[in-house]
Design a protein around this motif. Structure first.
Motif, PDB file in Angstrom:
ATOM      1  N   MET A   1      26.350  -0.921 -99.095  1.00  0.00           N
ATOM      2  CA  MET A   1      27.371   0.115 -99.296  1.00  0.00           C
ATOM      3  C   MET A   1      27.624   0.326-100.788  1.00  0.00           C
ATOM      4  O   MET A   1      27.325  -0.544-101.596  1.00  0.00           O
ATOM      5  CB  MET A   1      28.673  -0.273 -98.582  1.00  0.00           C
ATOM      6  N   ASP A   2      28.180   1.466-101.132  1.00  0.00           N
ATOM      7  CA  ASP A   2      28.430   1.814-102.523  1.00  0.00           C
ATOM      8  C   ASP A   2      29.828   1.377-102.953  1.00  0.00           C
ATOM      9  O   ASP A   2      30.709   1.119-102.125  1.00  0.00           O
ATOM     10  CB  ASP A   2      28.283   3.322-102.719  1.00  0.00           C
ATOM     11  N   PHE A   3      30.024   1.340-104.261  1.00  0.00           N
ATOM     12  CA  PHE A   3      31.323   0.973-104.824  1.00  0.00           C
ATOM     13  C   PHE A   3      32.441   1.849-104.249  1.00  0.00           C
ATOM     14  O   PHE A   3      33.535   1.366-103.946  1.00  0.00           O
ATOM     15  CB  PHE A   3      31.270   1.117-106.347  1.00  0.00           C
ATOM     16  N   GLN A   4      32.168   3.145-104.097  1.00  0.00           N
ATOM     17  CA  GLN A   4      33.179   4.067-103.598  1.00  0.00           C
ATOM     18  C   GLN A   4      33.699   3.664-102.222  1.00  0.00           C
ATOM     19  O   GLN A   4      34.856   3.929-101.885  1.00  0.00           O
ATOM     20  CB  GLN A   4      32.615   5.498-103.506  1.00  0.00           C
ATOM     21  N   ASP A   5      32.844   3.027-101.422  1.00  0.00           N
ATOM     22  CA  ASP A   5      33.244   2.607-100.076  1.00  0.00           C
ATOM     23  C   ASP A   5      34.102   1.351-100.105  1.00  0.00           C
ATOM     24  O   ASP A   5      34.798   1.059 -99.133  1.00  0.00           O
ATOM     25  CB  ASP A   5      32.002   2.348 -99.212  1.00  0.00           C
ATOM     26  N   TYR A   6      34.040   0.602-101.222  1.00  0.00           N
ATOM     27  CA  TYR A   6      34.754  -0.664-101.320  1.00  0.00           C
ATOM     28  C   TYR A   6      36.077  -0.550-102.067  1.00  0.00           C
ATOM     29  O   TYR A   6      36.999  -1.315-101.808  1.00  0.00           O
ATOM     30  CB  TYR A   6      33.866  -1.700-102.037  1.00  0.00           C
ATOM     31  N   PHE A   7      36.165   0.395-103.007  1.00  0.00           N
ATOM     32  CA  PHE A   7      37.388   0.513-103.801  1.00  0.00           C
ATOM     33  C   PHE A   7      38.453   1.209-102.959  1.00  0.00           C
ATOM     34  O   PHE A   7      38.295   2.380-102.591  1.00  0.00           O
ATOM     35  CB  PHE A   7      37.113   1.297-105.078  1.00  0.00           C
ATOM     36  N   PRO A   8      39.567   0.529-102.634  1.00  0.00           N
ATOM     37  CA  PRO A   8      40.503   1.006-101.602  1.00  0.00           C
ATOM     38  C   PRO A   8      41.151   2.364-101.871  1.00  0.00           C
ATOM     39  O   PRO A   8      41.480   3.083-100.932  1.00  0.00           O
ATOM     40  CB  PRO A   8      41.574  -0.099-101.559  1.00  0.00           C
ATOM     41  N   ILE A   9      41.358   2.715-103.138  1.00  0.00           N
ATOM     42  CA  ILE A   9      42.068   3.970-103.424  1.00  0.00           C
ATOM     43  C   ILE A   9      41.159   4.966-104.141  1.00  0.00           C
ATOM     44  O   ILE A   9      41.634   5.787-104.935  1.00  0.00           O
ATOM     45  CB  ILE A   9      43.345   3.693-104.253  1.00  0.00           C
ATOM     46  N   TRP A  10      39.878   4.900-103.834  1.00  0.00           N
ATOM     47  CA  TRP A  10      38.924   5.790-104.478  1.00  0.00           C
ATOM     48  C   TRP A  10      39.301   7.263-104.294  1.00  0.00           C
ATOM     49  O   TRP A  10      39.235   8.058-105.233  1.00  0.00           O
ATOM     50  CB  TRP A  10      37.522   5.544-103.920  1.00  0.00           C
ATOM     51  N   ASP A  11      39.733   7.624-103.088  1.00  0.00           N
ATOM     52  CA  ASP A  11      40.040   9.036-102.809  1.00  0.00           C
ATOM     53  C   ASP A  11      41.335   9.497-103.472  1.00  0.00           C
ATOM     54  O   ASP A  11      41.661  10.682-103.444  1.00  0.00           O
ATOM     55  CB  ASP A  11      40.116   9.281-101.297  1.00  0.00           C
ATOM     56  N   LYS A  12      42.081   8.580-104.089  1.00  0.00           N
ATOM     57  CA  LYS A  12      43.302   8.952-104.801  1.00  0.00           C
ATOM     58  C   LYS A  12      43.037   9.200-106.299  1.00  0.00           C
ATOM     59  O   LYS A  12      43.952   9.547-107.040  1.00  0.00           O
ATOM     60  CB  LYS A  12      44.377   7.877-104.624  1.00  0.00           C
ATOM     61  N   LEU A  13      41.793   9.000-106.725  1.00  0.00           N
ATOM     62  CA  LEU A  13      41.414   9.303-108.109  1.00  0.00           C
ATOM     63  C   LEU A  13      40.913  10.737-108.198  1.00  0.00           C
ATOM     64  O   LEU A  13      40.282  11.247-107.266  1.00  0.00           O
ATOM     65  CB  LEU A  13      40.309   8.354-108.581  1.00  0.00           C
ATOM     66  N   ASN A  14      41.185  11.388-109.325  1.00  0.00           N
ATOM     67  CA  ASN A  14      40.605  12.722-109.493  1.00  0.00           C
ATOM     68  C   ASN A  14      39.154  12.589-109.948  1.00  0.00           C
ATOM     69  O   ASN A  14      38.668  11.487-110.240  1.00  0.00           O
ATOM     70  CB  ASN A  14      41.434  13.574-110.468  1.00  0.00           C
ATOM     71  N   GLN A  17      38.548  10.827-113.322  1.00  0.00           N
ATOM     72  CA  GLN A  17      38.778   9.378-113.235  1.00  0.00           C
ATOM     73  C   GLN A  17      37.649   8.688-112.477  1.00  0.00           C
ATOM     74  O   GLN A  17      37.211   7.604-112.864  1.00  0.00           O
ATOM     75  CB  GLN A  17      40.123   9.116-112.553  1.00  0.00           C
ATOM     76  N   GLN A  18      37.183   9.305-111.407  1.00  0.00           N
ATOM     77  CA  GLN A  18      36.071   8.728-110.643  1.00  0.00           C
ATOM     78  C   GLN A  18      34.815   8.620-111.511  1.00  0.00           C
ATOM     79  O   GLN A  18      34.132   7.587-111.510  1.00  0.00           O
ATOM     80  CB  GLN A  18      35.792   9.587-109.409  1.00  0.00           C
ATOM     81  N   ASN A  19      34.513   9.689-112.253  1.00  0.00           N
ATOM     82  CA  ASN A  19      33.323   9.678-113.112  1.00  0.00           C
ATOM     83  C   ASN A  19      33.462   8.651-114.238  1.00  0.00           C
ATOM     84  O   ASN A  19      32.485   7.991-114.615  1.00  0.00           O
ATOM     85  CB  ASN A  19      33.082  11.071-113.700  1.00  0.00           C
ATOM     86  N   LYS A  20      34.684   8.516-114.768  1.00  0.00           N
ATOM     87  CA  LYS A  20      34.917   7.542-115.831  1.00  0.00           C
ATOM     88  C   LYS A  20      34.679   6.116-115.311  1.00  0.00           C
ATOM     89  O   LYS A  20      34.042   5.295-115.978  1.00  0.00           O
ATOM     90  CB  LYS A  20      36.356   7.658-116.350  1.00  0.00           C
ATOM     91  N   MET A  21      35.161   5.862-114.091  1.00  0.00           N
ATOM     92  CA  MET A  21      34.990   4.523-113.521  1.00  0.00           C
ATOM     93  C   MET A  21      33.536   4.243-113.193  1.00  0.00           C
ATOM     94  O   MET A  21      33.000   3.183-113.533  1.00  0.00           O
ATOM     95  CB  MET A  21      35.869   4.375-112.273  1.00  0.00           C
ATOM     96  N   LEU A  22      32.871   5.196-112.565  1.00  0.00           N
ATOM     97  CA  LEU A  22      31.462   5.003-112.208  1.00  0.00           C
ATOM     98  C   LEU A  22      30.588   4.868-113.449  1.00  0.00           C
ATOM     99  O   LEU A  22      29.623   4.098-113.460  1.00  0.00           O
ATOM    100  CB  LEU A  22      30.968   6.169-111.351  1.00  0.00           C
ATOM    101  N   GLY A  23      30.930   5.611-114.501  1.00  0.00           N
ATOM    102  CA  GLY A  23      30.126   5.579-115.717  1.00  0.00           C
ATOM    103  C   GLY A  23      30.212   4.265-116.462  1.00  0.00           C
ATOM    104  O   GLY A  23      29.311   3.931-117.249  1.00  0.00           O
ATOM    105  N   SER A  24      31.282   3.518-116.247  1.00  0.00           N
ATOM    106  CA  SER A  24      31.466   2.250-116.964  1.00  0.00           C
ATOM    107  C   SER A  24      31.184   1.027-116.093  1.00  0.00           C
ATOM    108  O   SER A  24      31.163  -0.101-116.579  1.00  0.00           O
ATOM    109  CB  SER A  24      32.910   2.162-117.476  1.00  0.00           C
ATOM    110  N   ILE A  49      34.324  -7.667-105.153  1.00  0.00           N
ATOM    111  CA  ILE A  49      33.222  -8.398-104.540  1.00  0.00           C
ATOM    112  C   ILE A  49      32.534  -7.558-103.467  1.00  0.00           C
ATOM    113  O   ILE A  49      33.177  -7.064-102.539  1.00  0.00           O
ATOM    114  CB  ILE A  49      33.715  -9.722-103.926  1.00  0.00           C
ATOM    115  N   ASP A  50      31.244  -7.414-103.614  1.00  0.00           N
ATOM    116  CA  ASP A  50      30.418  -6.786-102.580  1.00  0.00           C
ATOM    117  C   ASP A  50      30.102  -7.823-101.510  1.00  0.00           C
ATOM    118  O   ASP A  50      30.367  -7.609-100.321  1.00  0.00           O
ATOM    119  CB  ASP A  50      29.135  -6.237-103.216  1.00  0.00           C
ATOM    120  N   SER A  51      29.554  -8.948-101.918  1.00  0.00           N
ATOM    121  CA  SER A  51      29.249 -10.029-100.978  1.00  0.00           C
ATOM    122  C   SER A  51      29.271 -11.359-101.725  1.00  0.00           C
ATOM    123  O   SER A  51      28.950 -11.409-102.907  1.00  0.00           O
ATOM    124  CB  SER A  51      27.877  -9.810-100.326  1.00  0.00           C
ATOM    125  N   GLY A  52      29.665 -12.404-101.017  1.00  0.00           N
ATOM    126  CA  GLY A  52      29.702 -13.720-101.639  1.00  0.00           C
ATOM    127  C   GLY A  52      31.073 -14.353-101.562  1.00  0.00           C
ATOM    128  O   GLY A  52      31.897 -14.006-100.705  1.00  0.00           O
TER     129      GLY A  52
END
Length: 219
Positions: A1-14, A17-24, A49-52
């Protein structure tokens, strides 16, 4: 799965902000035993954490450890970025208990988004409150519960995490989790063995009577 699926409030970012987070964003694979973060001066960033499995612990001046909390799939570690919170100065060490895949959000990026997003600020406060609850629970255990009950509870928790009654644990490892001495844990485990609750062998503790351990915890 992708980071977007794991970050709980991804859909609350504009979108910005989403591009800034993904870019870094940084992806890291760490082996069991790797130290990921050490002390308040080490501002690693926010860990997702993705897994572990990770362990957060503090270290006394004499070198004794005690586990504050553990992190599993989808968990987020905030104290690895505690330098962005001026009033928080936790000397927390974070290490991998198992081979782990995780994402790191750089502190400065997360802080900048948090300052402009109420949703992120509220989520950060919720994370902090949850971790402080973990720490307060630990303090209560240390103050009010005898060591035999804490050891019994730890063994049962470990069996639940690993899905087996045969635990690959040294006495030193258990002592580090509970903030005790290896010799004290060894005496306690031998008592448990004499009572038929566990069976001890080299670097292994096998739970033979989980019901009796549970009764001890509940007394």
């Amino acid at each position: 799965m992708d980071f977007q699926d794991y970050f709980p409030i991804w859909d609350k970012l504009n979108t910005i902000q989403q591009n800034k987070m993904l870019g870094s964003l940084m992806t890291r694979n760490v082996h069991k035993g790797t130290m990921i973060h050490s002390g308040s001066a080490d501002c690693t960033g926010l860990l997702l954490i993705d897994s572990g499995q990770l362990r957060a612990y503090i270290l006394s001046d004499t070198g004794r450890e005690i586990t504050l909390y553990r992190l599993f799939d989808r968990d987020i570690c905030l104290f690895s970025a505690s330098c962005m919170l001026r009033s928080i100065q936790f000397e927390v060490t974070i290490e991998a208990e198992k081979d782990t895949r995780l994402w790191i959000i750089p502190t400065e990026i997360y802080k900048s988004i948090m300052e402009e997003s109420t949703a992120v600020a509220n989520y950060t406060n919720e994370l902090m409150a949850a971790r402080f609850s973990d720490v307060m629970w630990l303090i209560e255990q240390i103050m009010w519960k005898s060591l035999d009950k804490r050891v019994a509870a730890f063994l049962l928790e470990e069996a639940s995490i690993e899905g087996t009654a045969t635990l690959k644990l040294t006495h030193e490892t258990i002592a580090n989790h509970l903030g005790s001495h290896r010799e004290v844990i060894t005496r306690m485990l031998r008592y448990f063995q004499n009572e038929g609750m566990v069976r001890l062998s080299r670097k292994t503790v096998e739970i033979t009577d989980a019901r009796k351990l549970k009764q001890l915890c509940d007394e």
